[in-house]
Design a protein around this motif. Structure first.
Motif, PDB file in Angstrom:
ATOM      1  N   PRO A  62      35.305 -19.049 -18.442  1.00 36.20           N
ATOM      2  CA  PRO A  62      36.732 -19.189 -18.788  1.00 36.20           C
ATOM      3  C   PRO A  62      37.165 -18.048 -19.713  1.00 36.20           C
ATOM      4  CG  PRO A  62      35.607 -21.300 -19.000  1.00 36.20           C
ATOM      5  CD  PRO A  62      34.550 -20.263 -18.726  1.00 36.20           C
ATOM      6  N   GLU A  63      38.425 -17.675 -19.629  1.00 38.59           N
ATOM      7  CA  GLU A  63      38.911 -16.460 -20.280  1.00 38.59           C
ATOM      8  C   GLU A  63      38.614 -16.401 -21.778  1.00 38.59           C
ATOM      9  OE1 GLU A  63      43.001 -13.858 -20.805  1.00 38.59           O
ATOM     10  OE2 GLU A  63      43.044 -15.720 -19.658  1.00 38.59           O
ATOM     11  N   GLN A  64      38.935 -17.453 -22.529  1.00 37.74           N
ATOM     12  CA  GLN A  64      38.707 -17.430 -23.983  1.00 37.74           C
ATOM     13  C   GLN A  64      37.216 -17.314 -24.304  1.00 37.74           C
ATOM     14  OE1 GLN A  64      41.736 -16.500 -25.345  1.00 37.74           O
ATOM     15  NE2 GLN A  64      41.004 -17.728 -27.063  1.00 37.74           N
ATOM     16  N   MET A  65      36.398 -18.035 -23.546  1.00 37.25           N
ATOM     17  CA  MET A  65      34.949 -17.968 -23.746  1.00 37.25           C
ATOM     18  C   MET A  65      34.435 -16.572 -23.457  1.00 37.25           C
ATOM     19  SD  MET A  65      32.626 -21.008 -22.297  1.00 37.25           S
ATOM     20  CE  MET A  65      33.481 -22.556 -22.271  1.00 37.25           C
ATOM     21  N   ARG A  66      34.902 -16.009 -22.347  1.00 36.08           N
ATOM     22  CA  ARG A  66      34.468 -14.677 -21.941  1.00 36.08           C
ATOM     23  C   ARG A  66      34.862 -13.640 -22.983  1.00 36.08           C
ATOM     24  NH1 ARG A  66      37.227 -10.937 -19.927  1.00 36.08           N
ATOM     25  NH2 ARG A  66      38.906 -12.259 -19.200  1.00 36.08           N
ATOM     26  N   LYS A  67      36.102 -13.714 -23.465  1.00 37.26           N
ATOM     27  CA  LYS A  67      36.550 -12.748 -24.472  1.00 37.26           C
ATOM     28  C   LYS A  67      35.688 -12.818 -25.728  1.00 37.26           C
ATOM     29  CE  LYS A  67      41.437 -12.369 -23.236  1.00 37.26           C
ATOM     30  NZ  LYS A  67      42.818 -12.671 -23.676  1.00 37.26           N
ATOM     31  N   ALA A  68      35.475 -14.033 -26.225  1.00 32.26           N
ATOM     32  CA  ALA A  68      34.665 -14.203 -27.446  1.00 32.26           C
ATOM     33  C   ALA A  68      33.244 -13.699 -27.212  1.00 32.26           C
ATOM     34  CB  ALA A  68      34.655 -15.673 -27.866  1.00 32.26           C
ATOM     35  N   PHE A  69      32.685 -14.041 -26.051  1.00 28.04           N
ATOM     36  CA  PHE A  69      31.316 -13.623 -25.749  1.00 28.04           C
ATOM     37  C   PHE A  69      31.210 -12.101 -25.646  1.00 28.04           C
ATOM     38  CE2 PHE A  69      27.965 -12.550 -22.701  1.00 28.04           C
ATOM     39  CZ  PHE A  69      26.876 -13.169 -23.297  1.00 28.04           C
ATOM     40  N   GLU A  70      32.118 -11.482 -24.917  1.00 29.78           N
ATOM     41  CA  GLU A  70      32.075 -10.026 -24.738  1.00 29.78           C
ATOM     42  C   GLU A  70      32.285  -9.278 -26.051  1.00 29.78           C
ATOM     43  OE1 GLU A  70      34.905  -9.296 -21.612  1.00 29.78           O
ATOM     44  OE2 GLU A  70      33.352  -9.461 -20.060  1.00 29.78           O
ATOM     45  N   ILE A  71      33.209  -9.754 -26.868  1.00 33.44           N
ATOM     46  CA  ILE A  71      33.433  -9.083 -28.156  1.00 33.44           C
ATOM     47  C   ILE A  71      32.191  -9.208 -29.034  1.00 33.44           C
ATOM     48  CG2 ILE A  71      34.761  -9.165 -30.297  1.00 33.44           C
ATOM     49  CD1 ILE A  71      37.206  -9.964 -28.581  1.00 33.44           C
ATOM     50  N   LEU A  86      41.260 -12.689 -31.894  1.00 31.14           N
ATOM     51  CA  LEU A  86      41.750 -13.583 -30.842  1.00 31.14           C
ATOM     52  C   LEU A  86      42.825 -14.546 -31.335  1.00 31.14           C
ATOM     53  CD1 LEU A  86      38.378 -14.457 -29.039  1.00 31.14           C
ATOM     54  CD2 LEU A  86      40.087 -12.757 -28.383  1.00 31.14           C
ATOM     55  N   GLY A  87      43.008 -14.637 -32.642  1.00 30.93           N
ATOM     56  CA  GLY A  87      44.022 -15.530 -33.193  1.00 30.93           C
ATOM     57  C   GLY A  87      43.632 -16.990 -33.114  1.00 30.93           C
ATOM     58  N   VAL A  88      42.343 -17.274 -33.237  1.00 31.78           N
ATOM     59  CA  VAL A  88      41.855 -18.657 -33.225  1.00 31.78           C
ATOM     60  C   VAL A  88      40.969 -18.863 -34.453  1.00 31.78           C
ATOM     61  CG1 VAL A  88      41.971 -18.908 -30.710  1.00 31.78           C
ATOM     62  CG2 VAL A  88      39.893 -18.044 -31.759  1.00 31.78           C
ATOM     63  N   SER A  89      40.524 -20.106 -34.642  1.00 30.81           N
ATOM     64  CA  SER A  89      39.675 -20.369 -35.805  1.00 30.81           C
ATOM     65  C   SER A  89      38.241 -19.905 -35.553  1.00 30.81           C
ATOM     66  CB  SER A  89      39.678 -21.866 -36.131  1.00 30.81           C
ATOM     67  OG  SER A  89      38.936 -22.573 -35.160  1.00 30.81           O
TER      68      SER A  89
END
Length: 120
Positions: A62-71, A86-89
């Motif tokens: 999923p997009e949010q998971m992928r972004k966090a993982f890749e970063i 990402l603007g999340v906690s």
């Protein structure tokens, strides 16, 4: 004169034998090098295929998971820094990375095991 011809003949024969030994050793080393190159090439091909498979599975997250993982993996940032980007906690980032690792482990587990077994 016959002693002279005998020494010339003997030295020619010994030189020929020495030359054959050097040639045989060279051919042997060349064959060893070629064999090692084949195994290395095979390993590089398998490694490339495994990387491609991992990239496909990461892209399927999923997009949010992928972004966090890749970063986290590509930029080596802390969870706090990723959360700011990402603007999340920070907790969401930690959970997303943890869940993405779990998903990848489940999907790639047998492939990685097979890769390690074939690596020998």
């Amino acid at each position: 004169m016959s002693g002279y011809l005998y020494k010339i003949s003997r030295n020619k024969i010994l030189n020929h034998i020495d030359h054959d030994k050097v040639r045989d050793k060279y051919i042997s080393l060349l064959n060893d090098f070629a064999e090692a190159g084949r195994y290395e090439s095979d390993f590089l091909v398998r490694e490339k295929q495994l990387k491609e498979l991992i990239e496909i599975e990461v892209a399927a997250l999923p997009e949010q998971m992928r972004k966090a993982f890749e970063i986290s993996r590509n930029h080596d940032l802390a969870h706090k820094e990723i959360a700011e980007q990402l603007g999340v906690s920070e907790g969401v980032v930690r959970n997303n990375i943890s869940r993405s690792l779990k998903i990848l482990r489940e999907k790639l587990g047998p492939v990685v095991l097979l890769y390690l077994l074939l690596k020998r």
